[in-house]
Design a protein around this motif. Sequence first.
Motif, PDB file in Angstrom:
ATOM      1  N   ALA A   1       0.831  -1.205   0.000  1.00 44.31           N
ATOM      2  CA  ALA A   1       0.000   0.000   0.000  1.00 44.31           C
ATOM      3  C   ALA A   1       0.865   1.256   0.000  1.00 44.31           C
ATOM      4  N   VAL A   2       1.933   1.238   0.778  1.00 47.37           N
ATOM      5  CA  VAL A   2       2.859   2.366   0.836  1.00 47.37           C
ATOM      6  C   VAL A   2       3.498   2.610  -0.535  1.00 47.37           C
ATOM      7  N   THR A   3       3.884   1.531  -1.204  1.00 44.64           N
ATOM      8  CA  THR A   3       4.502   1.648  -2.527  1.00 44.64           C
ATOM      9  C   THR A   3       3.539   2.257  -3.526  1.00 44.64           C
ATOM     10  N   ASN A   4       2.298   1.805  -3.499  1.00 45.68           N
ATOM     11  CA  ASN A   4       1.271   2.359  -4.386  1.00 45.68           C
ATOM     12  C   ASN A   4       1.040   3.833  -4.094  1.00 45.68           C
ATOM     13  N   TYR A   5       0.954   4.172  -2.816  1.00 46.51           N
ATOM     14  CA  TYR A   5       0.735   5.565  -2.417  1.00 46.51           C
ATOM     15  C   TYR A   5       1.871   6.462  -2.900  1.00 46.51           C
ATOM     16  N   ALA A   6       3.103   5.984  -2.755  1.00 46.35           N
ATOM     17  CA  ALA A   6       4.265   6.775  -3.171  1.00 46.35           C
ATOM     18  C   ALA A   6       4.232   7.039  -4.670  1.00 46.35           C
TER      19      ALA A   6
ATOM     20  N   LYS B   1       4.753  20.589  -8.241  1.00 47.02           N
ATOM     21  CA  LYS B   1       5.347  21.408  -7.184  1.00 47.02           C
ATOM     22  C   LYS B   1       6.858  21.172  -7.077  1.00 47.02           C
ATOM     23  N   ARG B   2       7.405  20.385  -8.000  1.00 43.30           N
ATOM     24  CA  ARG B   2       8.833  20.064  -8.028  1.00 43.30           C
ATOM     25  C   ARG B   2       9.278  19.311  -6.767  1.00 43.30           C
ATOM     26  N   ILE B   3       8.375  18.478  -6.262  1.00 42.67           N
ATOM     27  CA  ILE B   3       8.706  17.592  -5.147  1.00 42.67           C
ATOM     28  C   ILE B   3       8.795  16.178  -5.702  1.00 42.67           C
ATOM     29  N   ARG B   4       9.951  15.574  -5.598  1.00 48.60           N
ATOM     30  CA  ARG B   4      10.148  14.229  -6.121  1.00 48.60           C
ATOM     31  C   ARG B   4       9.834  13.187  -5.042  1.00 48.60           C
ATOM     32  N   VAL B   5       9.224  12.089  -5.469  1.00 46.40           N
ATOM     33  CA  VAL B   5       8.899  10.993  -4.552  1.00 46.40           C
ATOM     34  C   VAL B   5       9.386   9.692  -5.172  1.00 46.40           C
TER      35      VAL B   5
END
Length: 253
Positions: free
Chosen positions: A158-163, A173-177
């Motif tokens: 779930a965390v991987t999907n969310y990321a 917003k130029r925020i990389r994940v």
Amino acid sequence: MDLQLKGKRAILAGASKGIGRAVAEVLAAEGCAIELCARDQAGVDQAVNHIQSQGANARGESVDLADAAAYRDWVVRAGERLGGCDIFVCFGSAGGGPANEERWQAAFELDLLATYRGIDAALPALEKSDNAAIIVISTTVAIEPAFGPQPYAALKAAVTNYAGALAHSLAAKRIRVNTVSPGPVFIEGGSWDKIKQGRPEFYEKTLTQVPLGRLGQAREVADAVAFLASPLSAFTTGTNLVIDGGMTKRVQH
């Protein structure tokens, strides 16, 4: 190689030991200012003192990641002390083990919600950064089950999907994940050390499943996290970097 991290500010949740501490040490060595937390005050103090002894800027607090209000407050406070935030990583996890209701609840709180809450609290500071990077810690068993059904694997999936979804929504917003998914990592006193001592046959069997013939090291994962967090990875977002010595068999298209 200069990762261009000097002067960057990193908030690391659950980072007093294991992979989290290795990441704190690598980022500090690269010139980042560090704010870290974990539940155990003694562990926090030890990690901070070690990093400071290397001449780096580090501070830490005892925070229970399952305490939503205290955790969110710490992230905000850490960003204020640092004067902003360029890198956020949450290492919170309830660990593996057979499924029961208590483990499901713990995994939900410490693997999924701790990741979500930390990112959510750090976002206002990250939005002001010129090199904002969020690294999500998952696991290879989230993408290829290996040790039977367990809450840890399911919640990390779930965390991987969310990321992945977050990477797309925050790109403007130029925020990389990005996600890092380690395979078995040997840490002195950690789960695989305990397995080696208490279940040597299972430990040796696992080694035979890793093509490189050994377990990973925390520093190897930490180096990858530092690279993904650095300006050298400025065009990388939405990826899941698997670090497992070839243990997973899928072809990564």
